[in-house]
Design an enzyme around this catalytic site. Structure first.
Site: not given
Ligand code: C5P
Length: 278
Positions: A11, A97, A103, A105, A138
């Site tokens: 992505k 990674v 990756g 997601s 994502d």
């Molecule tokens: O959603 P995901 O697990 O990919 O996000 C990892 C971390 O990145 C979240 O725990 C958060 O701390 C941060 N994040 C964020 N704002 C977003 C996406 C992710 O703060 N829009």
């Protein structure tokens, strides 16, 4: 026997604006996204339980653990659909990674798509996206594919009219960068009122570089070798960076030259915005 294969492409956030931290612990984003013709490959076969096998160039960096996004996706789909079937899932891990190109997601999205078919759950894309959004911001974007705009945490998807595909080179310095840490550093470095006020195409660049200075080396190397029309950008929360080229030959040559000078970097010529020739 039924076997499903799914492609999990990298992505690419072509632009990424980030707003101040909200009460839910996430940041509002506004991002234009397209996908590369390069990514992981997943194969799904019926089985009595859930099994995950990982091969490929980055298998060593991704131990099969219970919290693997693929297993989380499989369990969440089974739970939502009331299904108690298993599956043997084989992942060929071609993407580095924790590298900002989605990756994990993409793998989770491919799992939701693949098992929806294998188990005949008959869930709609929007239903799969709701399941995916519960454990990865994502994942909805990776389920939709194409050209799109992500807002909210990333779960609000708007299709964009497809643009012309373009050749590019992806470069990662071989250092895993934690998305949560980059957002955390972003909070320390940027006052909320600066949202939308910077000139960078990726608002996370400075925060990521402060955690992983090698990203600046990658951007500089790409700047020296790219054809100048567009500045190289960091992808997502890093550390992978991208430079666009006017032809695939140009991208391949740049990739070869860069690899000679930086044998430890992961360097991949790609086409952005075009499905792979599967
Ligand atoms: O959603 P995901 O697990 O990919 O996000 C990892 C971390 O990145 C979240 O725990 C958060 O701390 C941060 N994040 C964020 N704002 C977003 C996406 C992710 O703060 N829009």
């Amino acid at each position: 026997m039924t076997i499903c294969t799914e492609f999990a492409p990298a992505k690419i956030n072509l632009s990424l604006r980030v707003g101040p931290l909200e009460d839910d612990g996430y940041h509002p984003i506004d991002s234009r996204v397209a996908f590369a013709d390069f990514g992981d490959v997943l194969v799904f076969e019926p089985a009595d339980q859930l099994y995950l096998e990982i091969t490929g160039p980055f298998a060593g960096e991704l131990p099969v653990q219970d919290n693997n996004l693929i297993l989380q996706a499989a369990r969440a789909l089974a739970r939502t659909s009331g299904i108690s079937k298993g599956a043997r899932i084989q992942l060929t891990k071609n993407l580095p990674v924790s590298s900002g190109i989605g990756g994990g997601s993409a793998d989770a999205a491919a799992t939701l798509r693949g098992l929806n078919r294998l188990w005949d759950c008959q869930l709609k894309l929007s239903e799969l996206a709701t399941i995916g959004a519960s454990f990865g911001s994502d994942i909805p974007a990776c389920l939709h594919g194409g050209w799109l705009r992500m807002r909210g945490r990333g779960e609000r998807i708007e299709n964009l009219p497809p643009e012309a595909s373009f050749a590019a080179v992806l470069v990662n310095p071989g250092i895993a960068v934690s998305t949560a840490q980059v957002f955390g550093r972003f909070d320390q470095r940027l006052a909320p009122e600066q949202f939308g006020a910077t000139e960078h195409q990726n608002d996370l660049s400075q925060a990521a570089i402060s955690l992983c200075p090698q990203i600046a080396d990658v951007l500089q190397a790409l700047l020296e070798i790219c054809e100048g029309a567009n500045r190289p950008i960091m992808c997502g929360s890093g550390a992978t960076c991208l430079a666009g080229f006017s032809s695939q030959d140009g991208a391949r040559k740049a990739a070869r030259d860069l690899q000679e000078n930086h044998p430890n970097w992961w360097i991949q010529p790609v086409t952005i915005g075009q499905a792979p020739p599967l």
